[in-house]
Motif scaffolding. Structure first.
Motif, PDB file in Angstrom:
ATOM      1  N   TYR A  41      -2.955   1.484   4.421  1.00 47.31           N
ATOM      2  CA  TYR A  41      -1.951   2.544   4.258  1.00 47.31           C
ATOM      3  C   TYR A  41      -2.062   3.348   2.962  1.00 47.31           C
ATOM      4  CZ  TYR A  41       2.525   4.718   3.266  1.00 47.31           C
ATOM      5  OH  TYR A  41       3.494   5.618   2.919  1.00 47.31           O
ATOM      6  N   CYS A  71       2.815  -4.213   4.687  1.00 52.30           N
ATOM      7  CA  CYS A  71       2.262  -2.970   4.165  1.00 52.30           C
ATOM      8  C   CYS A  71       1.568  -3.124   2.820  1.00 52.30           C
ATOM      9  CB  CYS A  71       3.430  -2.013   3.944  1.00 52.30           C
ATOM     10  SG  CYS A  71       4.747  -2.188   5.156  1.00 52.30           S
ATOM     11  N   CYS A 130       3.658   5.713   9.505  1.00 54.26           N
ATOM     12  CA  CYS A 130       2.879   5.442   8.285  1.00 54.26           C
ATOM     13  C   CYS A 130       1.797   6.488   8.038  1.00 54.26           C
ATOM     14  CB  CYS A 130       2.291   4.023   8.301  1.00 54.26           C
ATOM     15  SG  CYS A 130       3.559   2.764   8.406  1.00 54.26           S
ATOM     16  N   CYS A 174      -4.914   2.201   8.835  1.00 52.57           N
ATOM     17  CA  CYS A 174      -3.639   1.568   9.184  1.00 52.57           C
ATOM     18  C   CYS A 174      -3.761   0.812  10.506  1.00 52.57           C
ATOM     19  CB  CYS A 174      -2.499   2.582   9.237  1.00 52.57           C
ATOM     20  SG  CYS A 174      -2.101   3.305   7.652  1.00 52.57           S
TER      21      CYS A 174
END
Ligand code: BF8
Ligand code: SF4
Length: 635
Positions: A313, A447, A334, A295
């Motif tokens: 992620y 994301c 996250c 991430c």
């Protein structure tokens, strides 16, 4: 070969392995959650008070108002504005940490940190309007920290945050001021959104959304200050050749994966790991310590230290499934709460480090900036101990790895361009936009989501845009997707760039001494580093004497998921940038709110959301948007 969950080649090995091991992953839980609640998907479910929950019937047969009288427009607007506030809170809390650290460093505290980039600090001081002549560097640091913290404290409503006034075009500031959406104090603006959206308050959808937009712009403030001050403390990224995907794990090393967002601890872990390499070797790890990133913490240290990026992620659990990760260190945001459970199936030590972010079943090392070196040492010792428990028979590292050239800060991009024109570095970029070699610029951000095939939207759109001579920038997990797909290489430029774009990337790359073109996609960093792209855009707009909504510039959050992405997408729109969402946002239960976000914002700000889940269609719409902007500039 790809799976229907992901195009990441490492996942074609890992997903079946998870099945075989009987370990639930994000994709299994997504499956188990089907069908997902239609009211929630449309945004028409309200749980803001305990008379509820209420939901509006989307077909018009059932209730059209909640018990208090709120209709779908109010409910949807409130829900999405609260997401913007949450995103702003997350990024700004990260920014506040960095600003407070700089303040302490300026006072001679926090021995683990220092002002690493004095030039950057001086540049920031000037941008913020400070006099620096004759001042000591730590005095400048103290003054910059104070002006930054003022953005969390100022009570004068008519005085915008210092970091927004200093970093946008004058025209944009005027527009935002006219619309009463310029934030004066990040914390206050987040609080205002929570207050105005509580039961019985603001119910007029446009007004609610404008309140949210102000919060999203506060999010921008939190991000730009986090990015810029991180450069001061940890160095401004420079181009670096590194690699990505799970193949960066090393069977013969102690693998420590750092996951999350805040670089304060991961930076120190990198330093301390170098000092503790002998301890690792003494424990039997032939290759010492191997730090890898996941991430945005991964992006931060990838850009500054060339630390390889293990994954983005959606596949963070899969790193543990390799059986080769000895410790996964999680800071904030996250981080899947499932990590502890997956870690328990292996020898992996899951370590949380922030007191406000714990996971049941994980080991907690309470990180303090004042004791950062000691905390980093604790973490590494836990990893060494875990390594001794590793079962070599369960190690399954997919041999999947891509080269990635990263580290494209605004300074790096301008520096590379200055090799073509030292006097006027932006001129070659602008000339090439005007002559059409570069049709426009696209920023890939945001994301991964189980609502899309992992990485597929990013990769499909990026290739199509590149073929159409659009310069590509990337941050966050979007950057992770494009790195894993090999699009941050010189070879990708040769294979996928249109002729005009290829010529420009080659000229700049050769002039910058890269013996070939720049990579096809320029990795600008983590999600907070989206502000770097704004820096480039503002410089170009100022040079042309236009505003951001005139530029042939688009953004794509092709697989958006987080509340932070909602905030980023919204400030992007408010800055005048057409912004693609490859996931249907949870607002479609209100035609009014959908229209505000996709149409009215165009009149108000120049930017607007483009919702398109099909990546090929999305690419076509982004190209058309860039063409429309070019026509507007008569180029
Ligand atoms: O800040 S891109 S999934 S890791 S929210 Fe999260 Fe989204 Fe990744 Fe980074 Ni940004
Ligand atoms: Fe229902 Fe209104 Fe309460 Fe929301 S605020 S839960 S719509 S009564």
């Amino acid at each position: 070969m790809t799976t229907h969950q992901s195009i990441d080649p490492a996942m074609t090995e890992m997903i079946p392995l998870a099945k075989k091991e009987g370990i639930d992953t994000v994709w299994d839980r997504h499956q188990a959650m089907q069908p997902q609640c239609g009211f929630g998907q449309l945004g028409v479910c309200c749980r803001i008070c305990w008379k509820g929950p209420c939901r509006i019937d989307p077909f018009g047969d059932g209730p059209q108002r909640g018990i208090c009288g709120a209709d779908a427009d109010t409910i949807v607007a409130r829900n999405v504005s609260r997401m913007m506030a949450a995103g702003a809170a997350a990024h700004s809390e990260h920014g506040r940490h960095i600003a407070l650290a700089l303040q302490q460093v300026a006072e001679g505290n926090y021995p683990s940190y220092q002002v690493k980039d004095e030039q950057k600090l001086k540049g920031i001081a000037k941008t913020l309007g400070l006099e620096i002549d004759g001042k000591e560097i730590l005095t400048i640091a103290a003054e910059v920290a104070a002006l930054t913290l003022e953005d969390f404290q100022n009570q004068q409503h008519d005085k915008p945050c210092n970091w927004i006034s200093a970093t946008l075009t004058d025209k944009r500031l005027e527009k935002l001021s006219e619309l009463h959406v310029l934030p004066h104090n990040i914390d206050a603006v987040v609080t205002q959104i929570m207050a105005r959206t509580t039961v019985g308050c603001d119910s007029e959808a446009t007004n609610v959304i404008l309140g949210g937009v102000k919060g999203a712009l506060a999010d921008y403030v939190g991000m730009v200050l986090a990015t810029e001050l991180s450069d001061v403390l940890f160095g401004t990224p420079q181009p670096v050749v590194t690699s990505s995907n799970l193949g960066v794990l090393d069977e013969a090393a102690i693998n420590i994966a750092v996951n999350g967002h805040n670089p304060l601890l991961s930076e120190v872990i990198c330093d301390v790991a170098a000092q503790m390499d002998q301890d690792a070797k003494a424990a039997g790890a032939q290759n010492g310590i191997n730090i890898v990133g996941i991430c945005c913490t991964g992006n931060e240290i990838m850009l500054r230290h060339g630390v390889p990026l293990a994954t983005n992620y959606l596949s963070q659990e899969m790193a543990i499934l390799t059986g080769a990760v000895d410790a996964m260190v999680a800071d904030v945001q996250c981080i899947m709460p499932s990590l502890a459970e997956v870690g328990a199936c292996f020898h992996t030590e899951i370590i949380t480090t922030m007191d406000e972010n714990k996971i049941k079943g994980a080991t907690h090392v309470s990180f303090r900036e004042a004791t950062a070196t000691e905390n980093a040492r604790q973490v590494i010792e836990l990893a060494i101990a875990a390594f001794k428990r590793r079962n070599p028979k369960r190690v399954n590292i997919p041999q999947v790895k891509q080269t990635a050239i990263a580290g494209f800060s605004t300074e790096t991009i301008i520096g590379a361009l200055s090799k073509l024109d030292a006097e006027d570095p932006l001129k070659p970029l602008i000339d090439n936009i005007v002559n059409g070699n570069i049709q426009g610029i696209a920023l890939f951000a945001g994301c991964n989501s189980t609502q899309a095939v992992q990485d597929n939207n990013f990769v499909t759109i990026a290739k199509e845009l590149a073929r159409n001579n659009i310069l590509l920038l990337a941050t966050g997990c979007g950057a992770g997707a494009l790195a894993k797909s090999g699009l941050m290489t010189q070879e990708a430029t040769t294979s996928y760039a249109g002729e005009g774009l290829k010529a420009v990337l080659t000229a700049v790359g050769e002039a910058a001494g890269l013996n070939g073109p720049l990579p096809l996609v320029l990795h600008m960093g983590s999600c907070v580093d989206n502000s770097r792209a704004v820096g480039v855009a503002v410089a170009v707009a100022n040079k042309l004497g236009v505003d951001l909504d005139n530029l042939p510039l688009v953004a794509s959050a092709a697989e958006a998921m987080s509340e932070k992405a909602v905030a980023i997408g919204t400030w992007s729109v408010a800055l005048g940038i057409p912004t693609h969402l490859g996931i249907v946002p949870q607002v479609t239960g209100s035609g009014t709110v959908t229209d505000i976000l996709t149409k009215s914002t165009k009149d108000l700000f120049g930017g607007y959301f483009i919702v398109e889940t099909d990546p090929e269609q999305a690419a076509a719409r982004l190209i058309e948007t860039i063409q429309e902007r070019r026509r507007g500039l008569s180029i």
